[in-house]
Design an enzyme around this catalytic site. Structure first.
Site, PDB file in Angstrom:
ATOM      1  N   LYS A 102       0.864  -1.189   0.000  1.00 16.57           N
ATOM      2  CA  LYS A 102       0.000   0.000   0.000  1.00 16.57           C
ATOM      3  C   LYS A 102       0.893   1.229   0.000  1.00 16.57           C
ATOM      4  O   LYS A 102       2.011   1.187   0.519  1.00 16.57           O
ATOM      5  CB  LYS A 102      -0.875   0.034   1.256  1.00 16.57           C
ATOM      6  CG  LYS A 102      -2.094   0.907   1.094  1.00 16.57           C
ATOM      7  CD  LYS A 102      -3.162   0.150   0.343  1.00 16.57           C
ATOM      8  CE  LYS A 102      -4.476   0.860   0.284  1.00 16.57           C
ATOM      9  NZ  LYS A 102      -5.534  -0.096  -0.041  1.00 16.57           N
ATOM     10  N   ASP A 142      -6.858   4.243  -4.645  1.00 16.13           N
ATOM     11  CA  ASP A 142      -7.459   4.020  -3.330  1.00 16.13           C
ATOM     12  C   ASP A 142      -8.175   5.327  -2.984  1.00 16.13           C
ATOM     13  O   ASP A 142      -8.592   6.043  -3.900  1.00 16.13           O
ATOM     14  CB  ASP A 142      -6.363   3.632  -2.316  1.00 16.13           C
ATOM     15  CG  ASP A 142      -6.936   3.055  -1.036  1.00 16.13           C
ATOM     16  OD1 ASP A 142      -7.348   1.885  -1.051  1.00 16.13           O
ATOM     17  OD2 ASP A 142      -6.994   3.763  -0.011  1.00 16.13           O
ATOM     18  N   ALA A 218     -16.539   3.159  -4.420  1.00 15.75           N
ATOM     19  CA  ALA A 218     -17.256   1.972  -3.932  1.00 15.75           C
ATOM     20  C   ALA A 218     -18.713   2.295  -3.590  1.00 15.75           C
ATOM     21  O   ALA A 218     -19.641   1.607  -4.025  1.00 15.75           O
ATOM     22  CB  ALA A 218     -16.537   1.395  -2.723  1.00 15.75           C
TER      23      ALA A 218
HETATM   24  N1  GLU Z   1      -7.252   0.106  -3.195  1.00 16.55           N
HETATM   25  C1  GLU Z   1      -8.011  -1.062  -3.483  1.00 16.55           C
HETATM   26  C2  GLU Z   1      -8.046  -1.981  -2.271  1.00 16.55           C
HETATM   27  O1  GLU Z   1      -7.859  -1.552  -1.157  1.00 16.55           O
HETATM   28  C3  GLU Z   1      -7.560  -1.751  -4.757  1.00 16.55           C
HETATM   29  C4  GLU Z   1      -6.156  -2.245  -4.758  1.00 16.55           C
HETATM   30  C5  GLU Z   1      -5.685  -2.722  -6.115  1.00 16.55           C
HETATM   31  O2  GLU Z   1      -6.474  -2.782  -7.026  1.00 16.55           O
HETATM   32  O3  GLU Z   1      -4.509  -3.045  -6.210  1.00 16.55           O
HETATM   33  O4  GLU Z   1      -8.336  -3.146  -2.386  1.00 16.55           O
END
Ligand code: GLU
Length: 415
Positions: A102, A142, A218
């Site tokens: 992340k 994100d 979302a």
């Molecule tokens: N940010 C999204 C999550 O927390 C997607 C992460 C991604 O697609 O790599 O799952």
């Protein structure tokens, strides 16, 4: 309250229940690599400002690191560590060959001009460029990051490499190598899980009342998808306020209105009796399903006992604290946990990466036909583990992930 500590508590709990042997829990309690960067940006007012950025690569035993980048004033290392750990767990729950990572920048992107935001994104990409790449670590959107930001990251990385590298990030626009279905994938995956759950308890989807906290990617998509299934969306909220319309809302209209007015609170349908409420009040509304699609730590020991929903679908990461989890368990509320319910996002990110690497692209039907069985299979495994270990769906989701991680760690390292 440390979010990373909460994550470790969840892992510890599941390890105890499944009697996880050896050093697996210890290994997974420490990110493999932690990166912190300082990003100097010349602001529009001529002054230099230094931004703080992070990338935490939690675990790569099952595949390259994968996870979003968050732009938010409250981002810190502790939060990024927690979110990266959840990514490892999430990819293992849905059994896709990726690890967890992340990233984040401490910034309120709404305060920046487009030029400042682009510059910040490019400099952040440059700073972490030795550590990312399609076979190494693949960022994605994100909270408060989007396809435009992904396009800048991809462009900057491609310039550094001297060739086009679309697979360095996912969540791109389809015009530059994004996948069809990626924008609504987090919500669609959650809806597949919710449908299976409802089937398992013998309930019809049509007519159920739904409250949605958060109206970003979302929240807005899930409201629309559930409305299409015949559910009644009675309340919505964004970071500013909530809107409660007991007779139901039309999510499509709220999406258009929010785009125009900037606030969900100003989107009451004409001629309908609606109330503007706070985010706190929204969480306590009577409903069948509460969807948490905003930020972490929304239900805590302070307010969990006031929840009236019978089922909670977590589309945000970490919206319920471990203390609140216990309270809700005691109340008999079913929680469909984040590392299962929001894994549709990273699953279609995985599809995007695969398409980029093949340079061959799938139709929306193909994407959904691949996403659905992954989500339903993951749900069934989690449900089976919940019965086997007589535990909550969250505990069972962690057990599911830990078993897969344990198998990979043992095979590769004999630990
Ligand atoms: N940010 C999204 C999550 O927390 C997607 C992460 C991604 O697609 O790599 O799952």
């Amino acid at each position: 309250m440390s979010l990373f500590e909460n994550t470790l508590k969840q892992i510890r709990k599941a390890s105890e229940l499944m009697k996880l042997a050896g050093n697996i829990e210890e290994v997974l309690s420490h990110p493999e690599r932690v990166i912190e960067v300082s990003i100097p940006i010349l602001m529009d007012n001529g002054k230099l400002r230094i931004f703080q950025g992070f990338r935490v690569q939690h675990n790569s035993i099952r595949g390259p690191y994968k996870g979003g980048v968050r732009y938010h004033p409250k981002v810190d290392m502790d939060e990024v560590k927690a979110l990266s750990t959840w990514m490892t767990m999430k990819c293992a729950v849905v059994d896709i060959p990726l690890g967890g990572a992340k990233g984040g920048i401490v910034v309120d992107p709404k305060e920046l001009s487009a030029r400042e935001l682009e510059q910040l994104t490019r400099e952040y990409t440059l700073a972490i460029s030795p550590f990312i790449g399609p076979e190494m670590d693949i960022p994605a959107p994100d909270v408060y990051t989007n396809p435009q930001i992904m396009a800048w990251m991809m462009d900057e990385y491609s310039k550094i490499k001297g060739r086009n590298v679309p697979g360095v990030v996912t969540g791109k626009a389809v015009e530059i190598g994004g996948s069809l279905g990626r924008d609504s994938a987090t919500s669609q995956g959650g809806v597949y899980v919710l449908e299976e759950y409802l089937k398992s308890i013998g309930k019809e989807a049509a007519g159920l009342t739904v409250v949605v906290q958060g109206f970003g990617n979302a929240g807005s998509h899930v409201a629309r998808l559930l409305h299409d299934l015949g559910m009644k969306v009675i309340a919505l909220s964004d970071s500013k306020s909530g809107l409660y319309c007991p007779d139901g809302l039309l999510p499509e209209k709220a999406i258009t209105c929010k785009a125009e007015k900037g606030k969900v609170g100003e989107c009451a349908p004409e001629g309908q009796k609606c109330e503007i409420i706070t985010n706190e009040a929204l969480l306590e509304l009577e409903c069948d399903i509460l969807i948490l699609s905003a930020l972490e730590n929304q239900l805590t020991e302070e307010n969990a006992a006031k929840v009236q929903a019978k089922t909670i679908l977590e589309l945000a990461n970490g919206p319920i604290t471990p203390e609140a989890d216990e309270i809700l368990k005691g109340m008999g509320v079913d929680i469909l946990p984040d590392i299962l319910s929001n894994a549709g996002g990273v699953t279609v990110s995985y599809f995007e990466l695969v398409q980029n690497q093949m340079n061959y692209y799938w139709s929306l039907e193909e994407v959904l036909a691949k996403l659905k069985p992954i989500m339903t299979r993951a749900w069934r495994t989690v449900k089976d583990n919940a019965s086997k270990y007589d535990c909550t769906y969250r505990e069972a989701a962690f057990i599911t992930a830990l078993k897969r991680l344990e198998a990979a760690i043992k095979m590769r390292r004999g630990e």
